[in-house]
Design an enzyme around this catalytic site. Structure first.
Site, PDB file in Angstrom:
ATOM      1  N   HIS A 124      41.570  38.659  43.543  1.00  9.62           N
ATOM      2  CA  HIS A 124      42.113  37.740  42.466  1.00  9.62           C
ATOM      3  C   HIS A 124      41.124  37.816  41.370  1.00  9.62           C
ATOM      4  CE1 HIS A 124      43.816  36.019  46.412  1.00  9.62           C
ATOM      5  NE2 HIS A 124      44.597  35.555  45.572  1.00  9.62           N
ATOM      6  N   HIS A 151      36.718  39.903  36.039  1.00  6.73           N
ATOM      7  CA  HIS A 151      36.624  40.976  36.919  1.00  6.73           C
ATOM      8  C   HIS A 151      37.358  41.062  38.021  1.00  6.73           C
ATOM      9  CE1 HIS A 151      33.066  38.861  38.326  1.00  6.73           C
ATOM     10  NE2 HIS A 151      33.268  39.346  39.407  1.00  6.73           N
TER      11      HIS A 151
END
Length: 204
Positions: A48, A137
């Site tokens: 995620h 990220h």
């Protein structure tokens, strides 16, 4: 496992579409062929884009977190935006890598605005503001603590030379409250709440 039944380990995140998860699954498989030891890999289905990590919180506070997410979503404009997979990298640097990640590109201004709103609304609800700068990220793996310096350098070099994942673009229309359940086989993630990005006008 989580500490007890009265707490949950949670974070606020953007989920990825199946096409992006499948692309990252292939990227991880390719990396595993070259980096067979020393890395704890994240399950691709659990990847995620984290906006706010909250850690272990009382189950009684879950409603407060959901309310803060709803408030941030209402205040966010535009109602949605687009992101895409983009490149590979490591934190903190290729000589001493600890985290292996895939990057994101697209409407980064909107993404940073959403993260800031989320952090601010959670701060209003009594949760500490994030002190570190937001570095969006997608974590693919973590280098194990016992890995020797020379092996770390080889891992960093391999990531720099690896083929980046195929570009997959998607529209972000909601954020999720993700519960992380720690097990001997690794963390299991599931969404226990969400907020749609409908903007100040309330229209989708």
């Amino acid at each position: 496992m989580n500490r007890n039944d009265d707490t949950v380990r949670v974070f606020v995140a953007i989920d990825l579409p199946e096409a992006a998860k499948e692309t990252l699954r292939q990227a991880v498989a390719d990396l595993q062929d070259n980096l067979q030891q020393g890395i704890h890999w994240v399950r691709p289905e659990g990847i995620h884009l984290t906006l706010k990590f909250l850690g272990d919180v009382s189950t009684a506070r879950v409603g407060d977190i959901q309310a803060a997410m709803d408030k941030a979503a209402r205040e966010f404009e535009p109602a949605n935006f687009r992101l895409a997979l983009s490149g590979l990298g490591v934190f903190p640097n290729p000589r001493e890598p600890r985290v292996l990640w895939a990057g994101v590109s697209g409407d980064m201004e909107a993404l940073e605005h959403l993260q800031g709103l989320t952090d601010g609304c959670l701060e209003d609800a009594g949760f500490a503001r994030e002190r570190r700068p937001f570095r969006p990220h997608l974590t693919l793996g973590r280098v194990r603590d016992q890995v020797a310096p020379e092996q770390r350098r080889r891992i960093g070099q391999a990531i720099q030379q690896a083929t980046p994942p195929q570009r997959v673009e998607w529209q972000v229309g909601e954020v999720h409250l993700i519960r992380s359940t720690l097990t001997p086989g690794g963390a299991i993630y599931d969404s226990i709440g969400s907020a749609s990005l409908k903007g100040k006008g309330g229209a989708a």
